[in-house]
Design a protein around this motif. Structure first.
Motif, short mmCIF file in Angstrom:
data_model
loop_
_atom_site.label_atom_id
_atom_site.label_comp_id
_atom_site.label_asym_id
_atom_site.label_seq_id
_atom_site.Cartn_x
_atom_site.Cartn_y
_atom_site.Cartn_z
N ILE A 1 38.19 39.96 30.19
CA ILE A 1 38.69 41.06 31.02
C ILE A 1 40.20 41.16 30.87
CG2 ILE A 1 38.86 41.94 33.38
CD1 ILE A 1 36.43 40.12 34.03
N ASP A 2 40.70 42.37 30.76
CA ASP A 2 42.14 42.60 30.81
C ASP A 2 42.53 42.66 32.29
OD1 ASP A 2 44.76 43.56 30.75
OD2 ASP A 2 44.41 44.77 28.96
N LEU A 3 42.88 41.51 32.84
CA LEU A 3 43.10 41.40 34.27
C LEU A 3 44.28 42.23 34.74
CD1 LEU A 3 42.39 37.59 34.76
CD2 LEU A 3 40.92 39.51 35.38
N ASN A 4 45.38 42.21 34.00
CA ASN A 4 46.56 42.97 34.42
C ASN A 4 46.28 44.47 34.44
OD1 ASN A 4 48.18 40.71 34.81
ND2 ASN A 4 48.93 40.72 32.70
N GLU A 5 45.65 44.97 33.39
CA GLU A 5 45.37 46.40 33.32
C GLU A 5 44.35 46.81 34.38
OE1 GLU A 5 45.47 50.30 32.60
OE2 GLU A 5 46.90 48.78 31.94
N ASP B 1 35.18 59.83 36.35
CA ASP B 1 36.43 59.22 35.90
C ASP B 1 36.94 58.09 36.78
OD1 ASP B 1 36.48 61.01 33.80
OD2 ASP B 1 37.60 62.51 34.92
N ASP B 2 36.59 58.05 38.05
CA ASP B 2 37.18 57.06 38.96
C ASP B 2 36.34 55.79 39.10
OD1 ASP B 2 39.47 58.56 39.62
OD2 ASP B 2 38.31 59.77 41.03
N ASP B 3 35.30 55.64 38.30
CA ASP B 3 34.46 54.44 38.38
C ASP B 3 34.53 53.71 37.04
OD1 ASP B 3 32.79 52.51 39.25
OD2 ASP B 3 30.98 53.73 39.21
N PHE B 4 35.63 52.99 36.84
CA PHE B 4 35.86 52.32 35.56
C PHE B 4 35.43 50.86 35.57
CE2 PHE B 4 39.72 52.78 38.10
CZ PHE B 4 40.00 51.45 38.39
N GLY B 5 35.24 50.29 36.74
CA GLY B 5 34.77 48.91 36.83
C GLY B 5 35.84 47.91 36.46
N LEU B 6 35.82 47.45 35.22
CA LEU B 6 36.79 46.50 34.71
C LEU B 6 37.24 46.94 33.33
CD1 LEU B 6 34.87 43.22 35.63
CD2 LEU B 6 36.88 44.11 36.83
N MET B 7 38.49 46.66 33.00
CA MET B 7 39.01 46.94 31.66
C MET B 7 38.73 45.73 30.77
SD MET B 7 40.11 49.90 32.22
CE MET B 7 40.79 50.98 33.47
N MET B 8 37.94 45.91 29.74
CA MET B 8 37.48 44.80 28.93
C MET B 8 38.25 44.70 27.61
SD MET B 8 35.23 43.69 31.03
CE MET B 8 34.60 42.34 30.01
N LEU B 9 38.59 43.46 27.24
CA LEU B 9 39.16 43.18 25.92
C LEU B 9 38.05 42.89 24.92
CD1 LEU B 9 42.08 40.87 27.09
CD2 LEU B 9 42.29 43.22 26.23
N SER B 10 36.93 42.37 25.40
CA SER B 10 35.74 42.13 24.61
C SER B 10 34.58 42.04 25.58
CB SER B 10 35.86 40.84 23.79
OG SER B 10 35.79 39.70 24.63
N ALA B 11 33.41 41.66 25.09
CA ALA B 11 32.25 41.60 25.97
C ALA B 11 32.40 40.59 27.09
CB ALA B 11 31.00 41.27 25.15
N THR B 12 33.23 39.57 26.89
CA THR B 12 33.37 38.51 27.90
C THR B 12 34.79 38.32 28.39
OG1 THR B 12 33.57 36.85 26.15
CG2 THR B 12 31.36 37.25 27.03
#
Length: 368
Positions: free
Chosen positions: A77-81, A64-75
């Motif tokens: 990134i949801d930077l704030n989240e 659960d603690d290795d989420f990497g990056l929150m993506m909005l699509s393949a390219t």
């Protein structure tokens, strides 16, 4: 050391499929060198996907603690989240590390291989368990690229780097990003699976007749963000897609076709993707041309693109232009006209397995 079978825990980030695709060949090669070992995969990837890649029996536990990056699509990134997710994780980092360390002890783990979570590495250090890392990038450098301006960034990065530096070795398969802040880095060759299916039979199974072309649309386990219902209908083309084809008559869903991903890639005339380690390396190893949507904000992008440009066939295309039939046909024609190059040898899996086997012996997990 007793004759007890060693227990290897492999922690896999579920941010895209590339990290699992990179790690599985190393573990599979390790199985050829060791008579037996117990394998636990700590990952949020679906078990069916992991079973397709790992040829060794395993138990799966959540990561659960290795989420990497929150993506909005393949390219995108949801930077704030993403920034907030890391802030929340590091607010409770000591507890998260302690929980994972306790779990490792309870499971009787002898060695940890992480791609590329730093929390499992910190947990292994806390539990007194030897560990290695394996990846073409690390979250500390990715985090710093996007979030170094934030007030908590220095502390977050320091924790991340402490985790990576705690590993005995950080194996870095080509093409890897430069990681100058990690003195434990060890470059190895590319890691990729080689297609083993019957190309003719696979294409026949997909309804690809003689003279037709087959394209694979694969964005590394992340939704492409494309309006696939608007994908151009090109005469003589059929397309394999990992997501919902939205009723497109020329598309076949990969999992419904019951095909191994690497065999599907190796049977294709082109793969449409984004720059990512797994797909780029497998395309180079299997000699499949690549049409890619650039990611100018992604720090790994130039290293991947330069590497594949030197070793394979690849051309960029804008996401919007994929839905323009004239531009898509033009780029495909140019791509197929590129000079053919020798296939890349995926010798990193063997190098990684040798390093891992040696570490298991040195740390006493195996009898010398």
């Amino acid at each position: 050391m007793s004759d007890r079978v060693p227990h290897l825990l492999v922690a896999l980030t579920a941010h895209g499929f590339g990290h699992a695709a990179m790690t599985a060949p190393v573990v599979n090669a390790l199985a050829d060198k060791l008579p037996a070992f117990r394998l636990t995969l700590q990952s949020n990837h679906p078990k069916d996907f992991l079973s397709e890649r790992f040829k060794v029996p395993f138990e799966r536990i959540p990561g659960d603690d290795d989420f990497g990056l929150m993506m909005l699509s393949a390219t995108r990134i949801d930077l704030n989240e993403t920034a907030e997710a890391y802030r929340r994780l590091h607010d409770r980092l000591e507890a998260a590390v302690g929980q994972q360390a306790d779990r490792m002890r309870d499971l009787g783990v002898d060695f940890v291989l992480s791609n590329i979570g730093y929390v499992p590495l910190l947990a292994a250090q806390k539990a007194g368990i030897p560990a290695m890392a394996l990846s073409c990038l690390n979250w500390a450098d990715i985090y710093g690229h996007y979030f170094s301006h934030r007030p908590e960034a220095a502390a977050v990065q320091a924790d991340m780097l402490a985790g990576y530096r705690s590993a005995a070795t950080f194996l870095q398969p080509a093409p890897a990003m430069p990681m100058p802040r990690l003195s434990n880095g060890r470059p190895i060759g590319p890691i990729a699976a080689i297609a083993g299916g019957d190309r003719t039979a696979i294409r026949r199974h997909l309804g690809v007749e003689a003279g037709m072309r087959l394209g694979l649309i694969a964005f590394g386990g992340v939704e492409s963000g494309l309006a696939l219902r608007n994908w151009p209908r090109l005469e003589g083309w059929r397309w394999l897609i990992a997501e919902n084809p939205e009723g497109h008559p020329d598309m076949v869903v990969l999992n419904r076709a019951e095909l191994d991903f690497t065999d599907a890639l190796g049977s294709s005339d082109v793969v449409v993707t984004k720059p990512g380690y797994g797909t780029f390396s497998e395309a180079a190893v299997n000699g499949v041309p690549v049409l890619f949507v650039p990611r100018p904000d992604w720090p790994e992008n130039p290293h991947l693109v330069d590497w594949l440009t030197e070793r394979g066939k690849c051309l960029p295309i804008r996401a919007d232009d994929l839905l323009n039939p004239d531009i898509l046909k033009k780029q495909l024609h140019m791509l197929f006209s590129c000079r053919a190059r020798p296939l890349v040898m995926p010798d990193g899996a063997e190098e990684g397995a040798v390093a891992l086997c040696g570490a298991l012996r040195v740390t006493g997990c195996l009898r010398k």
